[in-house]
Write an enzyme that holds these catalytic residues in place. Structure first.
Site, short mmCIF file in Angstrom:
data_model
loop_
_atom_site.label_atom_id
_atom_site.label_comp_id
_atom_site.label_asym_id
_atom_site.label_seq_id
_atom_site.Cartn_x
_atom_site.Cartn_y
_atom_site.Cartn_z
N LYS A 1 -61.30 17.87 -24.81
CA LYS A 1 -60.60 17.47 -26.35
C LYS A 1 -60.45 16.97 -26.77
O LYS A 1 -60.31 16.36 -28.33
CB LYS A 1 -59.80 19.03 -26.20
CG LYS A 1 -59.81 20.49 -25.21
CD LYS A 1 -58.76 20.67 -24.19
CE LYS A 1 -59.23 22.34 -23.83
NZ LYS A 1 -57.99 22.66 -23.09
N GLN B 1 -51.73 22.28 -21.21
CA GLN B 1 -53.30 22.48 -20.42
C GLN B 1 -52.55 23.01 -19.65
O GLN B 1 -51.21 23.20 -18.77
CB GLN B 1 -53.75 21.22 -19.87
CG GLN B 1 -55.21 21.32 -19.64
CD GLN B 1 -55.70 21.96 -20.13
OE1 GLN B 1 -56.23 21.45 -21.53
NE2 GLN B 1 -56.77 22.75 -19.41
N ASP C 1 -54.41 27.44 -28.93
CA ASP C 1 -54.36 28.23 -28.06
C ASP C 1 -54.51 29.94 -28.47
O ASP C 1 -55.55 30.81 -27.09
CB ASP C 1 -53.80 27.91 -27.08
CG ASP C 1 -54.63 27.22 -26.17
OD1 ASP C 1 -56.06 26.80 -25.56
OD2 ASP C 1 -53.87 26.12 -25.31
N1 GUN Z 1 -56.77 26.18 -18.57
C1 GUN Z 1 -57.92 26.79 -18.57
N2 GUN Z 1 -58.16 26.99 -19.74
C2 GUN Z 1 -57.37 27.00 -20.49
C3 GUN Z 1 -57.17 26.97 -22.65
O1 GUN Z 1 -58.37 27.84 -22.47
N3 GUN Z 1 -56.15 26.15 -22.40
C4 GUN Z 1 -55.06 25.73 -22.48
N4 GUN Z 1 -54.06 25.29 -22.65
N5 GUN Z 1 -55.34 25.55 -20.78
C5 GUN Z 1 -56.37 25.82 -19.66
#
Ligand code: GUN
Length: 274
Positions: free
Chosen positions: A48, A92, A115
């Site tokens: 990311k 995350q 998100d």
């Molecule tokens: N863990 C797995 N997929 C995601 C996601 O799309 N966002 C976040 N914040 N954590 C994740």
């Protein structure tokens, strides 16, 4: 059978985001919080960060120890909510067990919740109000379907998996586009029969679950799963070699939904509300 090339589309989207960001008065700033040392999460967070750099979005990764307590994390989020320099906040998942993820997600300002997981954004999506952000994976899947001219309206969509990250928001987004949606999960009877009814199948389970011929030769198969098989090879939920000859379109793993999720997240991170 047409391969849905998520890698190629993701590069196009990232280029568009980069161009848009370069014209903004304010540089977006995404803060990613990583708690603990889950190895997969570290890779995702790093991806990311790299993607943000590529498109000109400022990014900061805050790494906190695995014994971080819930109140300290809530304080950190409050501080970021109040910081006008920060335009996006992403915590995350998964979080260590002493932290209630729902409390954390609820604390993020909906206008910084890139998100799209906060109750306000989820509620906005469910009620037909425009959310500030759509969850990245389902949004990326819709972008992929649109890119290939795949009609959603009136289609029978079958989703495997009911997570808050993929299954549930995917169902809402497909409903919004006038599909008829079935969500299957671990208690669903005769899943194979349901799979065969799908014009659009979306599998987000995290294990090899789709090993049957599709019911229609034009059906679309989207594989959200990504894990390593016993030989260490990256693979998805779908037995690609077995299923692909029976469908019209299929997304590969890797190179399908994965890169689309990152591009879709950057699309979100380029939006500035405050
Ligand atoms: N863990 C797995 N997929 C995601 C996601 O799309 N966002 C976040 N914040 N954590 C994740």
């Amino acid at each position: 059978m047409v391969l849905l090339d998520g890698k190629a589309l993701s590069l196009k989207i990232l280029n568009n985001v980069k161009e848009k960001v370069s014209k903004l008065d304010r540089i977006p700033h995404l803060v990613v919080i990583l708690v603990g040392d889950d190895s997969a999460s570290k890779i995702y967070v790093n991806n990311k960060k790299k993607a943000a750099e590529k498109v000109g979005i400022k990014s900061t990764v805050i790494e906190l120890p695995s014994d971080t307590n819930e109140n300290d994390l809530l304080d950190k989020i409050q501080e970021l909510n109040n910081n006008d320099d920060v335009t996006g906040i992403l915590v995350q998942l998964p979080l260590p067990e002493q932290i209630d993820k729902n409390k954390i997600i609820t604390a993020i300002s909906p206008k910084k919740d890139v998100d799209g997981f906060s109750p306000e954004n989820v509620g906005r999506l469910a009620t037909g109000l425009e959310p500030y952000f759509y969850p990245a994976t389902p949004q990326g899947i819709i972008m992929l379907l649109d890119e290939y001219g795949i009609k959603i309206e009136g289609k029978d969509a079958v989703i495997l998996g009911r997570s808050n990250i993929v299954g549930k928001p995917m169902a809402q987004m497909l409903l919004k586009r006038n599909a008829t949606v079935t969500i299957c999960h671990s208690y669903t009877k005769e899943i194979e029969d349901k799979i065969k009814t799908a014009d659009i199948l979306i599998s987000a389970v995290g294990k090899k679950i789709v090993r049957c011929k599709m019911g229609y030769k034009n059906s679309v198969v989207i594989d959200v799963g990504i894990h390593r098989d016993s030989n260490g090879k990256l693979t998805g939920d779908v037995d690609f070699d077995y299923v692909s000859p029976s469908c019209g379109f299929i997304s590969p793993v890797p190179g399908g939904v994965g890169p689309m999720t990152i591009a879709s997240l950057m699309f979100n991170a380029s939006k500035v509300y405050n």
